[in-house]
Design a protein around this motif. Structure first.
Motif, PDB file in Angstrom:
ATOM      1  N   GLU A   1      -7.755   2.751  -5.305  1.00  0.00           N
ATOM      2  CA  GLU A   1      -7.823   1.487  -5.834  1.00  0.00           C
ATOM      3  C   GLU A   1      -6.209   2.001  -6.763  1.00  0.00           C
ATOM      4  O   GLU A   1      -5.541   2.916  -6.825  1.00  0.00           O
ATOM      5  CB  GLU A   1      -8.238   1.735  -7.455  1.00  0.00           C
ATOM      6  N   TYR A   2      -5.595   0.726  -6.760  1.00  0.00           N
ATOM      7  CA  TYR A   2      -4.289   0.456  -7.072  1.00  0.00           C
ATOM      8  C   TYR A   2      -3.929   0.272  -8.665  1.00  0.00           C
ATOM      9  O   TYR A   2      -3.184   1.013  -9.328  1.00  0.00           O
ATOM     10  CB  TYR A   2      -3.376  -0.928  -6.702  1.00  0.00           C
TER      11      TYR A   2
ATOM     12  N   GLY B   1      -9.458 -10.292 -10.232  1.00  0.00           N
ATOM     13  CA  GLY B   1      -8.002  -9.653 -10.939  1.00  0.00           C
ATOM     14  C   GLY B   1      -7.596  -9.983 -12.186  1.00  0.00           C
ATOM     15  O   GLY B   1      -7.865 -10.930 -12.957  1.00  0.00           O
TER      16      GLY B   1
ATOM     17  N   TRP C   1      -6.046  -5.102  -2.758  1.00  0.00           N
ATOM     18  CA  TRP C   1      -6.691  -4.679  -4.152  1.00  0.00           C
ATOM     19  C   TRP C   1      -8.414  -4.716  -4.525  1.00  0.00           C
ATOM     20  O   TRP C   1      -9.092  -3.596  -5.196  1.00  0.00           O
ATOM     21  CB  TRP C   1      -5.983  -5.737  -4.922  1.00  0.00           C
TER      22      TRP C   1
ATOM     23  N   SER D   1     -10.454 -11.886  -3.305  1.00  0.00           N
ATOM     24  CA  SER D   1     -10.863 -10.631  -3.551  1.00  0.00           C
ATOM     25  C   SER D   1     -12.067 -10.836  -3.603  1.00  0.00           C
ATOM     26  O   SER D   1     -12.450 -11.754  -4.216  1.00  0.00           O
ATOM     27  CB  SER D   1     -10.100 -10.914  -4.780  1.00  0.00           C
TER      28      SER D   1
ATOM     29  N   PHE E   1      -2.693  -4.731 -11.897  1.00  0.00           N
ATOM     30  CA  PHE E   1      -1.594  -4.461 -10.461  1.00  0.00           C
ATOM     31  C   PHE E   1      -1.678  -6.078  -9.766  1.00  0.00           C
ATOM     32  O   PHE E   1      -2.729  -7.326 -10.524  1.00  0.00           O
ATOM     33  CB  PHE E   1      -2.835  -4.350  -9.407  1.00  0.00           C
TER      34      PHE E   1
ATOM     35  N   HIS F   1      -3.763  -9.261  -2.604  1.00  0.00           N
ATOM     36  CA  HIS F   1      -5.299  -8.901  -3.489  1.00  0.00           C
ATOM     37  C   HIS F   1      -6.446  -8.526  -3.219  1.00  0.00           C
ATOM     38  O   HIS F   1      -7.372  -8.270  -3.500  1.00  0.00           O
ATOM     39  CB  HIS F   1      -5.127 -10.016  -3.982  1.00  0.00           C
TER      40      HIS F   1
ATOM     41  N   ASN G   1     -11.056  -1.312  -5.178  1.00  0.00           N
ATOM     42  CA  ASN G   1     -11.092  -1.435  -6.462  1.00  0.00           C
ATOM     43  C   ASN G   1     -12.230  -0.680  -6.577  1.00  0.00           C
ATOM     44  O   ASN G   1     -13.207  -1.016  -6.357  1.00  0.00           O
ATOM     45  CB  ASN G   1     -10.924  -2.596  -7.412  1.00  0.00           C
TER      46      ASN G   1
ATOM     47  N   GLN H   1       1.255  -1.483   0.067  1.00  0.00           N
ATOM     48  CA  GLN H   1       0.180   0.276  -0.155  1.00  0.00           C
ATOM     49  C   GLN H   1       0.859   1.086   0.001  1.00  0.00           C
ATOM     50  O   GLN H   1       0.777   2.383  -0.782  1.00  0.00           O
ATOM     51  CB  GLN H   1      -0.502   0.007   0.888  1.00  0.00           C
TER      52      GLN H   1
END
Length: 417
Positions: free
Chosen positions: A270-271, A222, A261, A218, A275, A258, A265, A161
């Motif tokens: 958000e990353y 992703g 993430w 998650s 990612f 994740h 999201n 992060q």
């Protein structure tokens, strides 16, 4: 802190409840609290054995007789009303028990009684079960549940992060990959860790395969991830050096990061859509790296056999036991992270670097992270994205937790390179 949370906590007897206090990690966490957290903290040590709790209380009193001493709560997890009573009296519960045996009943009680919760569980199928059953319920109740909040996972999530944020400060709004190197870590497992590792090996092949899926924790799927290693399981990074795909916690921490993430999201935090997180062990040489990969693969395969697990249970420490705490105090821990921007010109774009180090062993560092995470929930409770609660990750305690870790002896470095 939210006014409703403050109101809910007003009448509670304890700031912290340390459940499983007489176990190996519990004892180290209790000692850390006694040495480092505010002297007026109202807390309780809880477990099944009155005599062990009393012995621990005497030890804690000897550390600092002037501070507020913990109350003793004898709790049998088989008696739900007894457990509910002490959890309802607490603002934050730190659970360091055998999660496969009794972890769920504690989580359920925390959700139903409005008590924030932390543990160090790294069993992905088990955590997936907790997420499925309690995430929405905890979010609706405004209760925070954070799993994997020990040194084997929390720094990975927090450093990821931090480097994503640092890249954003440098002009890159999105991150393509975060690479983590386990640079220093002497792994002498405790009985609780050994118990969990062996239990994970008993899952059916399908469950085991699912646990290794990158986005298993998650809330959203992703992008397709890449192995990023050679056929020998090695990778060389210009900053981190030679790395091997032999870290035993790689799959666990990839799933955890994740999840962060996925939960962020679509928000301003958000990353990025492309990612991914990858974890490796630092390799001393090509030969050493290959040997590490082979060793990890063979060990993982052997533990699928029941007779091997039976032998391992006899040889490894029993729950409640572990390496000599005095000897491990001179066993440093260090993790390093590099974040790569998601841009067309990756080679010339600035990267972000971060590291976490602690002079003592991994279980001392886990005590640090657990206690300071509980302090963050108690005193600040400033959650990333202003989420109300749910099955979150250590990263949701954000910079507040990193600053507390630094003030208590951890070294954290974050910079653009």
């Amino acid at each position: 802190m939210d006014a409703a949370i403050e109101e809910r906590r007003k009448s509670r007897k304890y700031d912290f409840l340390l459940l499983g206090a007489t176990g190996y990690t519990g004892l180290l966490t209790a000692e850390f609290i006694a040495r480092h957290l505010p002297s007026d903290l109202k807390w309780a040590i809880a477990g099944r054995s009155s005599s062990k709790l009393e012995a621990l209380a005497k030890k804690l009193d000897a550390i600092d007789p002037k501070r507020s001493q913990p109350a003793i709560e004898v709790v049998s997890l088989e008696h739900r009303s007894q457990l509910d009573s002490v959890i309802k009296d607490s603002k934050v519960c730190i659970s360091v028990i055998l999660y496969e045996d009794a972890g769920e009943i504690v989580i359920q009680s925390c959700v139903e009684n409005g008590t924030d919760y932390l543990d160090v569980s790294g069993d992905i199928p088990l955590v997936r079960t907790f997420v499925d059953k309690y995430h929405e319920m905890a979010a609706d109740a405004g209760v925070v549940l954070i799993h994997s909040c020990g040194v084997f996972s929390a720094p990975h999530d927090l450093l990821t992060q931090a480097t994503v944020r640092k890249l954003a400060e440098g002009g890159s709004a999105r991150t393509k990959e975060v690479i983590l190197s386990v640079s220093e870590l002497e792994l002498n497992v405790s009985g609780g860790t050994a118990h969990s590792l062996l239990d994970e090996s008993t899952y059916e092949p399908l469950a085991h395969k699912r646990a290794r899926q990158p986005w298993v924790l998650s809330p959203t799927e992703g992008p397709k991830t890449s192995a990023s290693t050679s056929f020998l399981g090695l990778r060389r990074d210009p900053v981190l050096g030679l790395l091997s795909a032999s870290s035993i916690s790689a799959a666990q921490n990839r799933a955890l990061v994740h999840r962060t993430w996925g939960l962020l999201n679509g928000t301003s935090l958000e990353y990025g859509p492309n990612f991914q997180f990858n974890e490796y062990a630092k390799a001393p040489s090509t030969v050493g790296g290959v040997l590490s990969v082979l060793t990890a693969t063979i060990l993982d395969t052997l533990l699928r056999f029941g007779f091997v697990r039976s032998i391992a249970r006899r040889l490894l420490p029993a729950p409640g036991e572990g390496p000599d705490p005095e000897k491990t105090q001179c066993s440093p821990v260090k993790f390093e992270v590099v974040a790569i921007p998601d841009s067309d010109d990756t080679a010339s774009s600035p990267r972000a670097y971060a590291s976490f180090s602690y002079p003592s062993g991994p279980y001392h560092a886990t005590a640090l992270v657990l206690a300071e995470a509980a302090a963050s929930l108690l005193y600040t409770r400033s959650l990333e994205g202003q989420v109300p609660g749910g099955c979150l990750t250590p990263a949701f305690l954000g910079n507040d937790l990193l600053e507390r870790v630094k003030k208590s002896g951890g070294t954290v470095e974050i910079k653009l390179i």
